[in-house]
Scaffold this motif. Structure first.
Motif: not given
Length: 144
Positions: A1-5, A79-80, A121-124, A139-143
Motif C-alpha cells: 500500500m502506498n505510504e502516503r495512504i 480517502i474513498q 480498493t482505496i483511492k486517495m 487488495l492483492h496488488e503486486v508491489n
C-alpha cells in the motif's frame, strides 16, 4: 500500500461508512476508527442494536470516506474506499479490540463489538502533491 495512504489513514479518526440493506436502500454512518497499517484493516466499534450493525450482519459489503480531522480547503486530502466486513471471533478479533481500545480507551465503557473492514480498493486524493493527484490501491496488488 502506498505510504502516503497508510500515513493519512493512520492519523485520522472518523470514517463515514455506507452499507446497503435487504431492500437495496443505502445507509451511511460515521464512526471512530483505527487503521491497522500492519494488516491493512480498518476497525470500528458499534452497538448490536444500531441499524448499521443489523444491516452489516446481512450484507458485509461497504464503501466509505475518510477526510482529514482538520480540513484545509487549499490542500484537499481524502480517502474513498470499498471493502468487506470480516467476522472475526478469533485472535484477529482480540488484536483488533486491543488496538481499538488503545486509541480510544473511553470506548471500553460502551457496549458493542469491534467490526473489521478489509479494504478492497482505496483511492486517495492529495492536492498537496499536485491539483487532483490520485493515489490508488487494490487488495492483492503486486508491489513492484
Amino acid at each position: 500500500m502506498n505510504e502516503r495512504i497508510v500515513e493519512f489513514m493512520s492519523h485520522q479518526r472518523v470514517a463515514n461508512i455506507c452499507c446497503v440493506d435487504a431492500e437495496k436502500r443505502p445507509y451511511c454512518f460515521s464512526c471512530f476508527y483505527v487503521f491497522d497499517a500492519e494488516r491493512g484493516l480498518i476497525y470500528f466499534k458499534s452497538g448490536p442494536d444500531t441499524r448499521h450493525s443489523q444491516i452489516l450482519q446481512q450484507n458485509p459489503i461497504v464503501a466509505g470516506t475518510i477526510q482529514p480531522d482538520k480540513l484545509n480547503p487549499l490542500a484537499i486530502k481524502g480517502i474513498q474506499f470499498t471493502g468487506q466486513i470480516i467476522h472475526s471471533k478469533n485472535e484477529l478479533g482480540l488484536q483488533a479490540e486491543a488496538i481499538y481500545h488503545k486509541r480510544y480507551p473511553f470506548a471500553l465503557a460502551m457496549k458493542g463489538a469491534i467490526w473489521i473492514v478489509q479494504p478492497q480498493t482505496i483511492k486517495m486524493t492529495d492536492n498537496t502533491l499536485s491539483f487532483g493527484k490520485k493515489l490508488s490501491w487494490q487488495l492483492h496488488e503486486v508491489n513492484t
